[in-house]
Enzyme design. Structure first.
Site, short mmCIF file in Angstrom:
data_model
loop_
_atom_site.label_atom_id
_atom_site.label_comp_id
_atom_site.label_asym_id
_atom_site.label_seq_id
_atom_site.Cartn_x
_atom_site.Cartn_y
_atom_site.Cartn_z
N SER A 91 -0.82 -5.82 -5.02
CA SER A 91 0.34 -5.16 -5.64
C SER A 91 1.39 -6.20 -5.98
O SER A 91 1.45 -7.27 -5.34
CB SER A 91 0.92 -4.13 -4.67
OG SER A 91 2.18 -3.66 -5.12
N TYR B 68 4.11 -1.09 3.70
CA TYR B 68 3.24 -1.21 2.54
C TYR B 68 3.27 -2.63 1.98
O TYR B 68 2.23 -3.25 1.74
CB TYR B 68 3.66 -0.21 1.47
CG TYR B 68 2.87 -0.28 0.18
CD1 TYR B 68 1.64 0.34 0.08
CD2 TYR B 68 3.37 -0.97 -0.93
CE1 TYR B 68 0.90 0.29 -1.11
CE2 TYR B 68 2.65 -1.03 -2.11
CZ TYR B 68 1.41 -0.40 -2.20
OH TYR B 68 0.69 -0.46 -3.36
#
Length: 696
Positions: A573, A586
């Site tokens: 990501s 995350y």
């Protein structure tokens, strides 16, 4: 000749009857194997140019399958022109030229390309003709005294035709034999199969089935009288392993075997541990019978002339079996090269120059106690090769029950395997897709980014294992991609070592190994530092950091055993390098994944394994993570309506474009192509341009 369906029956009716008969015959494996055999009908239609009746032949075209045949799969020829070819036939030594001559006999656009067996149908004086490859029929055809047995079983109703390579001359032979035996309803083709004919489509079908049934009954009666097994007794220590142990052993061996079968060209694999296979590999006569090779041309064109047998007892360890495999493979390649040179020398003595050797690796590998591994250019080809070798086992068992198995001579096998017409057929095949022969495992692939990646890889020719926590969703997503020859769904909890190993085992048993792994499984909890619990932290890291590690480790074992290189791709990501609010668990685990890419690239490069990453951002549409509440949380953080979140993300990018799952899938595909053959350790941003996430 009274061998044409009456014009009143109508061309449409004749074709409809032919297709129906073909589908019924082709859907029964006792009758014929996949893409084996052909059927035909003769009838009258109106010539659109002259308005006069014209006699036509409808016959299954080259490469078609009876079980799935449609009208579009039929070749359509004018009978008068085709039969006129008899007058210009230059003889057996030049009979290959007749296949090109069929093109001058086509009616209209002609439908499918005519096959080599067209003469068998057009020259025989009967309105309907079947040519089939039933195991029971080939058992008689491949028996040492097949001619005598044919007379014993059928009297004068079915006539023996000595072996002849398929072609125009065989068509002339059958036509002459039928003319000389008006009482006959069919024939046994030595080393090949059966043919039957009739005045109606129903009669031809009934006669075909009757020949097969009578052959089966004869073999069964001899088996009952014989008492002992035609393959000999079971060798002590070669009995089938228990189910779970057998499949575990198969999964351990499959990558090594696939690598050996792919020395000359990459192959996809298929594993079979059916009762006929396990029984055959356990018997005393395994080695001598396997050495004789297969009989029917349809068989050995897909299985090669003989299999590789690993002659080790089930007590051997995996390591000992692998050592025996490597030794046997080396001997197999040398033996096949010698077979090619012998056949090529005979061809050159006839004034022919054979095609170059296509490859010396086996298509069939037999392991006692475990089963059979078969290989091909795709999963269907690999599976069908295995099915054909089961047919060959059935043929050997039948022939040994009633006589002695005696396949056609090696020189004849070579003539067919390296036939110029077979070579031309291979050249007509479409070019392989970029990921053909590659097996991809995608985690979290039942929805969102993972599903888009799986779809793109399958579209580019890969076999795909759709891995997801939800088994039903994984299977449903796989079914959308195609049959089990294209994709399968497996349940995998990536945070569980045992579950990951089981999932990799399923992938290996389904396709022979793994080449391309995409670590995509993930979830996200959008919470601030003070709201993030220990359980939140552990959940995020177990699924993505630990999960990616487990999947990569277990997949890497397979990749190394195969010795074929491979790709591991992490869907990380932009958060792996970008610090955003309320996202500590995350983003931290994404940073962990990003560094795994670098670490594994450094460690696995020596094996030709590339490890790269993709850093998406703001993939809202179709995303399972966003749909599970993450989208609402992120929308609240940024103060925008949830339905506008995708637009919000787009506007903060340099390109002002929303990122979709398909954009991520495109990057994964690109990384796994030969265009990136020299790239490893790379992170590719797919975020439409987020300057704060630029890699430094």
């Amino acid at each position: 000749m009274n061998d044409v369906v009456e014009a009143g029956a109508g061309a449409a009716g004749a074709v409809q009857d032919l297709v129906g008969r073909s589908n019924r015959l082709g859907s029964d494996p006792r009758v014929t194997n996949y893409a084996g055999g052909n059927t035909s009908a003769k009838g009258s239609a109106t010539d659109p140019v002259t308005g006069e009746p014209v006699e036509l032949l409808w016959v299954k075209g080259s490469g078609g399958d009876l079980g799935t045949l449609t009208e579009q799969g039929l070749a359509v020829l004018r009978l008068d022109r085709m039969r006129a070819l008899v007058d210009v036939y230059p003889g057996e030594e030049r009979e290959d030229e007749m296949v090109a001559a069929f093109d001058y006999c086509l009616h209209g656009k002609g439908g499918a390309a005519p096959s080599i067996d067209t003469a068998m149908h057009g020259l025989v004086d009967a309105p309907h003709v079947d040519h089939l490859h039933p195991d029971a029929g080939i058992a008689i055809a491949a028996a040492a005294d097949g001619e005598k047995l044919t007379a014993e079983i059928f009297g004068d109703e079915v006539v023996w035709v000595p072996w002849r390579r398929p072609g125009f001359q065989l068509g002339l032979d059958i036509a002459a034999i039928k003319a000389a035996n008006p009482q006959a309803v069919g024939c046994i083709l030595g080393g090949h199969g059966i043919s039957a004919w009739g005045d109606t489509s129903a009669q031809a079908e009934e006669r075909s089935l009757s020949i097969i049934r009578r052959a089966e009954e004869f073999i069964a009666s001899r088996a009952a009288a014989r008492g002992e097994h035609p393959f000999g007794a079971v060798r002590p220590g070669y009995e089938p392993l228990p189910d779970a142990e057998r499949r575990a052993r198969a999964a351990a061996l499959a990558p090594v075997i696939r690598g050996l079968a792919s020395v000359d060209a990459p192959q996809v694999g298929h594993f079979t541990d059916s009762e006929p296979v396990l029984d055959f590999v356990a018997r005393e006569r395994l080695l001598p019978l396997a050495e004789l090779g297969t009989s029917c041309p349809d068989h050995f064109l897909r299985t090669k002339v003989k299999p590789l047998v690993v002659d080790v007892p089930t007590s051997a360890t995996v390591e000992e079996t692998v050592t025996a495999l490597r030794t046997a493979h080396e001997a197999y390649r040398a033996d096949y090269a010698a077979y090619y040179e012998r056949g090529a020398a005979v061809a050159r003595a006839r004034g022919e120059e054979p095609p170059a050797m296509r490859g010396a690796d086996p298509a069939i590998v037999l392991v006692p106690g475990v089963g059979m591994f078969s290989f091909g250019r795709n999963k269907q080809t690999a599976r069908v090769a295995g099915e054909f070798y089961v047919n060959a086992i059935n043929v050997m068992r039948g022939a040994e029950t009633i006589s002695t198995y005696a396949p056609i001579a090696e020189t004849e096998k070579f003539r067919i395997e390296y036939w110029a017409l077979e070579e031309a057929k291979l050249r007509r095949m479409p070019a392989p897709k970029p990921l053909a022969t590659r097996v991809a495992l995608v985690t979290g692939a039942a929805s969102g980014i993972g599903k888009a990646i799986a779809a793109r890889l399958a579209a580019e020719g890969a076999c795909v294992v759709v891995a997801d926590l939800d088994a039903a969703k994984a299977s449903a997503a796989a079914a959308e991609l195609g049959s089990a020859d294209v994709a399968i769904g497996v349940a995998v909890d990536v945070s569980s070592e045992a579950a990951v190993r089981a999932g990799i085992q399923e992938a290996v048993l389904a396709f022979g190994g793994v080449d391309l792994v995409v670590n995509n499984a993930g979830l996200s909890l959008s919470r601030s530092l003070f709201e993030t619990t220990e359980a939140d932290w552990d959940l995020q890291h177990n699924v993505m950091a630990k999960g990616s590690f487990l999947v990569s480790r277990e997949a890497a074992r397979v990749l190394v055993d195969q010795g074929m290189g491979g790709d591991i791709v992490y869907i990380s990501s932009k958060n792996s390098v970008f610090a955003g609010p309320n996202n500590i668990a995350y983003s931290a685990t994404k940073a962990d994944q990003a560094h795994q890419v670098r670490l594994l690239a450094a460690e696995l490069g020596q094996y030709g394994i590339r490890v790269n990453g993709v850093n998406p951002d703001g993939v809202v549409r179709g995303s399972g993570i966003f749909a599970s509440g993450w989208g609402a949380n992120r929308a609240a953080v940024y103060g925008v309506p949830e339905e506008k979140l995708g637009e919000f993300y787009a506007q903060r990018t340099l390109l002002k474009r929303e990122v979709l799952p398909e954009n991520v899938a495109n990057a994964v595909f690109a990384l796994c192509t030969s265009d990136f053959s020299h790239t490893t350790g790379l992170h590719v941003p797919v975020d439409a341009g987020v300057a704060a996430a630029f890699l430094r």
